[in-house]
Design a protein around this motif. Structure first.
Motif, PDB file in Angstrom:
ATOM      1  N   ASP A  85     -55.547 -21.834 -32.199  1.00  0.00           N
ATOM      2  CA  ASP A  85     -54.849 -20.739 -31.409  1.00  0.00           C
ATOM      3  C   ASP A  85     -54.999 -19.434 -31.820  1.00  0.00           C
ATOM      4  O   ASP A  85     -55.332 -18.304 -31.059  1.00  0.00           O
ATOM      5  N   GLU A 123     -49.232 -25.937 -21.754  1.00  0.00           N
ATOM      6  CA  GLU A 123     -50.643 -25.851 -21.932  1.00  0.00           C
ATOM      7  C   GLU A 123     -51.001 -26.669 -23.127  1.00  0.00           C
ATOM      8  O   GLU A 123     -50.636 -26.646 -24.164  1.00  0.00           O
ATOM      9  N   GLY A 124     -51.884 -27.665 -22.929  1.00  0.00           N
ATOM     10  CA  GLY A 124     -52.053 -28.661 -23.930  1.00  0.00           C
ATOM     11  C   GLY A 124     -53.376 -28.338 -24.661  1.00  0.00           C
ATOM     12  O   GLY A 124     -53.950 -27.253 -24.407  1.00  0.00           O
ATOM     13  N   ARG A 165     -51.120 -18.954 -26.152  1.00  0.00           N
ATOM     14  CA  ARG A 165     -50.915 -20.263 -25.514  1.00  0.00           C
ATOM     15  C   ARG A 165     -49.603 -20.134 -24.505  1.00  0.00           C
ATOM     16  O   ARG A 165     -48.785 -19.480 -24.878  1.00  0.00           O
ATOM     17  N   ARG A 166     -50.091 -20.760 -23.366  1.00  0.00           N
ATOM     18  CA  ARG A 166     -48.865 -20.789 -22.156  1.00  0.00           C
ATOM     19  C   ARG A 166     -48.203 -21.967 -22.478  1.00  0.00           C
ATOM     20  O   ARG A 166     -48.344 -22.972 -22.800  1.00  0.00           O
ATOM     21  N   GLN A 183     -56.828 -28.136 -23.227  1.00  0.00           N
ATOM     22  CA  GLN A 183     -57.021 -26.805 -22.363  1.00  0.00           C
ATOM     23  C   GLN A 183     -57.416 -25.723 -23.527  1.00  0.00           C
ATOM     24  O   GLN A 183     -58.219 -24.805 -22.980  1.00  0.00           O
ATOM     25  N   ARG A 184     -56.772 -25.738 -24.590  1.00  0.00           N
ATOM     26  CA  ARG A 184     -56.958 -24.663 -25.512  1.00  0.00           C
ATOM     27  C   ARG A 184     -58.275 -24.866 -26.433  1.00  0.00           C
ATOM     28  O   ARG A 184     -58.967 -23.940 -26.525  1.00  0.00           O
ATOM     29  N   ALA A 188     -60.708 -23.521 -23.842  1.00  0.00           N
ATOM     30  CA  ALA A 188     -60.782 -22.083 -23.906  1.00  0.00           C
ATOM     31  C   ALA A 188     -61.536 -21.491 -25.282  1.00  0.00           C
ATOM     32  O   ALA A 188     -62.053 -20.430 -24.939  1.00  0.00           O
TER      33      ALA A 188
END
Length: 173
Positions: free
Chosen positions: A32, A47-48, A43-44, A51-52, A55
């Motif tokens: 992150d 959001e797992g 991080r939203r 996905q991070r 990204a």
């Protein structure tokens, strides 16, 4: 094994599980932090980690200066993240139990998991190696991002070499 029995208790095995889970949180925070350092969004909610991680990979590829050593280093760190993620997922979502026999009558201690129909057993030594790798992985993650942001090839290469020497212990994970 060196011929002598070194007993392991259930409590000692539970400590290893706890260590892996605590170290995993450092890995997530490191990814992150690097996403934000690379200009990505925080991080939203909901959001797992998958996905991070995707990204982070995209941001690293965008920042890639086309240096082979950079790509190889990133690939190596990502492979380690995925390997320890698999172990973490097995502990969180597929833990069957822990066996330990302080008397030594039934063999070495192991942790058993079943996830997606696949049963795996991890002995004390495998868990200890995983913990050692995880204890360094947050620093390796940060180095991947610094290498991607470093415009000077020589400095980037030196950072890769230093990180491999100091924070990438040998592991067959």
């Amino acid at each position: 094994m060196n011929g002598t029995f070194d007993p392991v208790t259930v409590d000692q095995m539970k400590c290893r599980v706890g260590s892996i889970l605590l170290l995993w949180s450092r890995i997530e925070r490191a990814v992150d932090a690097d996403i934000e350092a690379l200009g990505g969004v925080a991080r939203r909610p909901g959001e797992g980690f998958a996905q991070r991680l995707a990204a982070w990979e995209r941001l690293l590829e965008e920042a890639d200066a086309g240096r082979r050593f950079e790509t190889d280093f990133r690939t190596e760190v990502l492979a380690r993240i995925r390997a320890v993620q698999d172990i973490r997922n097995r502990l969180c979502h597929g833990l069957l139990g822990v066996t330990a026999d302080p008397s030594g009558h039934y063999g070495d201690a192991e942790l058993r998991t079943e996830l997606n129909g696949e049963v795996r057993a991890y002995g004390r030594d495998a868990l200890d190696r995983c913990i050692t790798v995880m204890a360094h992985l947050d620093r390796a993650i940060g180095a991947v991002g610094r290498v991607a942001r470093e415009p000077d090839d020589a400095r980037a290469s030196a950072l890769v070499a230093a990180t491999r020497g100091n924070h990438m212990p040998e592991w067959d994970g």
